[in-house]
Write an enzyme that holds these catalytic residues in place. Structure first.
Site, PDB file in Angstrom:
ATOM      1  CD  GLU A 131      -2.789   1.266   2.419  1.00  0.00           C
ATOM      2  OE1 GLU A 131      -3.668   2.146   2.443  1.00  0.00           O
ATOM      3  OE2 GLU A 131      -2.570   0.503   3.374  1.00  0.00           O
ATOM      4  N   GLY A 249     -18.050   1.462  11.561  1.00  0.00           N
ATOM      5  CA  GLY A 249     -18.863   2.540  12.106  1.00  0.00           C
ATOM      6  C   GLY A 249     -18.104   3.818  12.328  1.00  0.00           C
ATOM      7  CG  ASP A 274      -6.529   0.055   6.914  1.00  0.00           C
ATOM      8  OD1 ASP A 274      -5.366  -0.371   6.713  1.00  0.00           O
ATOM      9  OD2 ASP A 274      -6.825   1.258   6.881  1.00  0.00           O
ATOM     10  CB  ALA A 308      -3.186   5.136  12.691  1.00  0.00           C
TER      11      ALA A 308
END
Length: 381
Positions: A131, A249, A274, A308
């Site tokens: 990424e 959420g 993630d 993060a």
């Protein structure tokens, strides 16, 4: 041959939701026979799902860490194994350890470590996700801008080398040559757009060049506006890309995700975590490339409020997809297994409970909390 029986619950299969199942696993760790069991069937050796669910093992294409380990810090077979063990406890049977923007030598090491982990038979490792660092500074998020660089011929060659597993790379396509995107795609690399200022027209051109993914849709990209649809508009309008969704959420409001899924359908929507090192760890806070990240109430953030990654696991993502988005559990299971398998080119191996595929599955209770994970027919968590 080994036979596993589950009764008293809901079993997600390509032929619908069954009340029970008998799964015969061959010596090669694949499903030989899948047969329905009536809820009235009794067997002393059967596992009672007690109203819970049996789903195909979850596949997560974006896993930065877990079990107290960050892939950027522990770019090794041992680091990958620790991350995979942590996520197996939450139903993930296949994952892509994800390297956050780093220097070329670290990217090379990540590719080598993934290959070595697969060669060593580390359960659940199917490739690697790079990424960045080919990202837009304007949409850097928590990434370290000092490590950013352009996608050049040297990096295309490195990413395009033959590898044991899938290779996924997230880029800002507006900063890349379409010919380089095409070269990566031709080499089998899964190219995804993320941390980008990409326009609608630029996105369509990138899809034409071979880009097939959108990394954490809505996050680290411009919002869709009525006259400037951007990447979000292109991803919802064009049927070609697979879109990763962080359903915690926090990253995206549930109403926005509901609208997106209604617009595109769930077929090419993928649940991703993630996840950071906090998942499955006792000590939640961690340091990312010199910055201290605090984790509280399921939110991982830097002191300035920048998110993060996440403290999300895949079982939690599935539960949220049902509770927050109102999706049928079978649809959530598809987004957690079949859709990412298709994106990664693994549909002939994983993503469904079906004869010929790997015997990977997860048992969840009625609240979608994990009760057990099997990889290759062997219980691993």
């Amino acid at each position: 041959m080994t036979i596993h029986r589950f009764t008293g619950g809901h079993v997600v299969t390509p032929d619908g939701v069954w009340r029970g199942v008998a799964i015969t696993v061959a010596e090669n760790g694949r499903i030989a026979v899948l047969a329905p069991l009536d809820s009235a069937d009794t067997d002393d050796g059967a596992i009672d799902l007690a109203g819970g669910w049996l789903m195909p093992g979850f596949i997560d294409s974006q896993v930065n860490g877990g079990g107290g380990v960050l892939f950027n810090d522990e770019t090794s077979v041992d680091g990958i194994a620790a991350i995979a063990r942590a996520h197996a406890a939450f139903g993930t049977t296949a994952l892509m350890p994800t390297l956050i923007s780093d220097h070329p030598d670290r990217i090379a090491l990540a590719l080598e470590a993934s290959d070595a982990a697969i060669a060593a038979g580390v359960p659940g490792v199917v490739g690697v996700h790079i990424e960045g660092p080919f990202l837009s500074p304007a949409r850097k998020g928590i990434h370290d801008e000092s490590r950013f660089r352009l996608l050049d011929a040297e990096m295309v060659a490195l990413l395009s080398r033959p590898h044991r597993g899938a290779v996924m790379v997230t880029i800002a396509p507006e900063l890349a040559d379409p010919a380089d995107i095409a070269a990566l795609a031709a080499a089998g690399v899964r190219v995804s757009a993320g941390h980008t200022e990409l326009s609608y027209d630029g996105a369509i051109a990138a899809f034409d060049a071979g880009l097939t993914g959108v990394t954490h849709l809505f996050n680290a990209m411009p919002p869709m506006l009525q006259r400037v649809p951007g990447l979000v508009g292109a991803a919802l309008d064009d049927p070609r890309p697979w879109c990763g969704l962080i359903v915690d959420g926090v990253h995206v409001a549930p109403a926005v995700l509901r609208v997106a899924i209604r617009a595109r359908g769930a077929e090419r929507m993928m649940l991703v975590t993630d996840a950071m090192s906090s998942v499955g760890a006792v000590e939640k806070d961690f340091t990312l490339q010199g910055r201290r990240i605090r984790v509280a109430n399921g939110i991982a953030a830097y002191e300035d409020g920048t998110l993060a990654g996440s403290d999300l696991d895949m079982a939690g993502a599935v539960a949220n997809a049902v509770r927050l988005l109102g999706l049928p559990p079978a649809t959530a299971a598809h987004m957690a297994a079949a859709s990412p398998a298709a994106f990664l080119g693994l549909s002939a191996e994983r993503g469904r409970l079906a004869p010929g595929l790997r015997a990977d599955w997860v048992a969840l209770d009625a609240e979608f909390k994990p009760r057990g994970t099997w990889i290759g027919g062997e219980r691993v968590a």
